[in-house]
Design an enzyme around this catalytic site. Sequence first.
Site, PDB file in Angstrom:
ATOM      1  N   SER A  57      -6.518   2.223  10.187  1.00  0.00           N
ATOM      2  CA  SER A  57      -6.989   1.799   8.868  1.00  0.00           C
ATOM      3  C   SER A  57      -5.799   1.675   7.950  1.00  0.00           C
ATOM      4  O   SER A  57      -4.779   2.362   8.133  1.00  0.00           O
ATOM      5  CB  SER A  57      -7.974   2.827   8.291  1.00  0.00           C
ATOM      6  N   TYR A  96      -9.263  11.568   6.614  1.00  0.00           N
ATOM      7  CA  TYR A  96      -9.352  10.231   7.196  1.00  0.00           C
ATOM      8  C   TYR A  96      -7.975   9.576   7.289  1.00  0.00           C
ATOM      9  O   TYR A  96      -7.607   9.000   8.318  1.00  0.00           O
ATOM     10  CB  TYR A  96     -10.299   9.400   6.332  1.00  0.00           C
ATOM     11  N   LYS A 132      -6.138   8.460  10.745  1.00  0.00           N
ATOM     12  CA  LYS A 132      -5.821   7.052  10.982  1.00  0.00           C
ATOM     13  C   LYS A 132      -4.320   6.823  11.143  1.00  0.00           C
ATOM     14  O   LYS A 132      -3.895   5.935  11.892  1.00  0.00           O
ATOM     15  CB  LYS A 132      -6.384   6.189   9.852  1.00  0.00           C
TER      16      LYS A 132
END
Length: 244
Positions: free
Chosen positions: A139, A152, A156
């Site tokens: 991401s 997150y 990622k």
Amino acid sequence: MLQERVAIVTGGARGLGLAIAERYVEQGARVVLADLDGDVADGAATALSDERAHGAACDVTSEEDVQRLFDETIERHGRVDVLVNNAGITRDAMAHRMSLADFRQVVDVHLQGTWLGTRAALTHMRGREGGGAIVNLSSLSGKIGNMGQTNYSAAKAGIVGLTKAAAKEGARFGIRANAIQPGLIRTAMTEAMPEDVLAERIGGIPLGRMGEPAEIADVALFLASDLSSYVTGAVIEVTGGRGM
């Protein structure tokens, strides 16, 4: 472009995973849509194709589930040519409010789940002629970081390093591993954002709009196909220019 190749897409019942599975089926692949909810995966697969897609229940954080997913796919189709590690969750909160459980759960699903899938793919693909392709979903958050997403963003970013290491390990066996870093993509989650927040984020995108799931699927198709036969260890940003 993927005629008669066999692909596994984790998190394949919804969102970006479903868009990727749909594109692969359109291009001739036989696709296993793996999802935590096996019934939802079955329904999504049936809607795509009765002949070229089927669903499978899989918790990507479970070593046993991931191995069973590969074993059952190989038993059914004889091989796995493409793996897409897409399964993911969010548990957003500012770091000072985030629980350790929410940090670990996000890292486990994204990073451990991607590693378990990648390990299974490397083990299988190195023992067969023709190698294979691994496509990992990172991401833009893993490049620039997002407030409220220390879990997150960390996971990622970790996927990028994992992908590059896997690419080096797999290269001599004809196994390619690459990562995609999506930016702001039109999904149920982004469309649920407050209108002013969404407008602000779109304002930071040079192309001036959100991306569509199909635009991620197109890049995933490129990385799975022979068009990318000399591409490995790459991280492709699909962001409309945001974060460049």
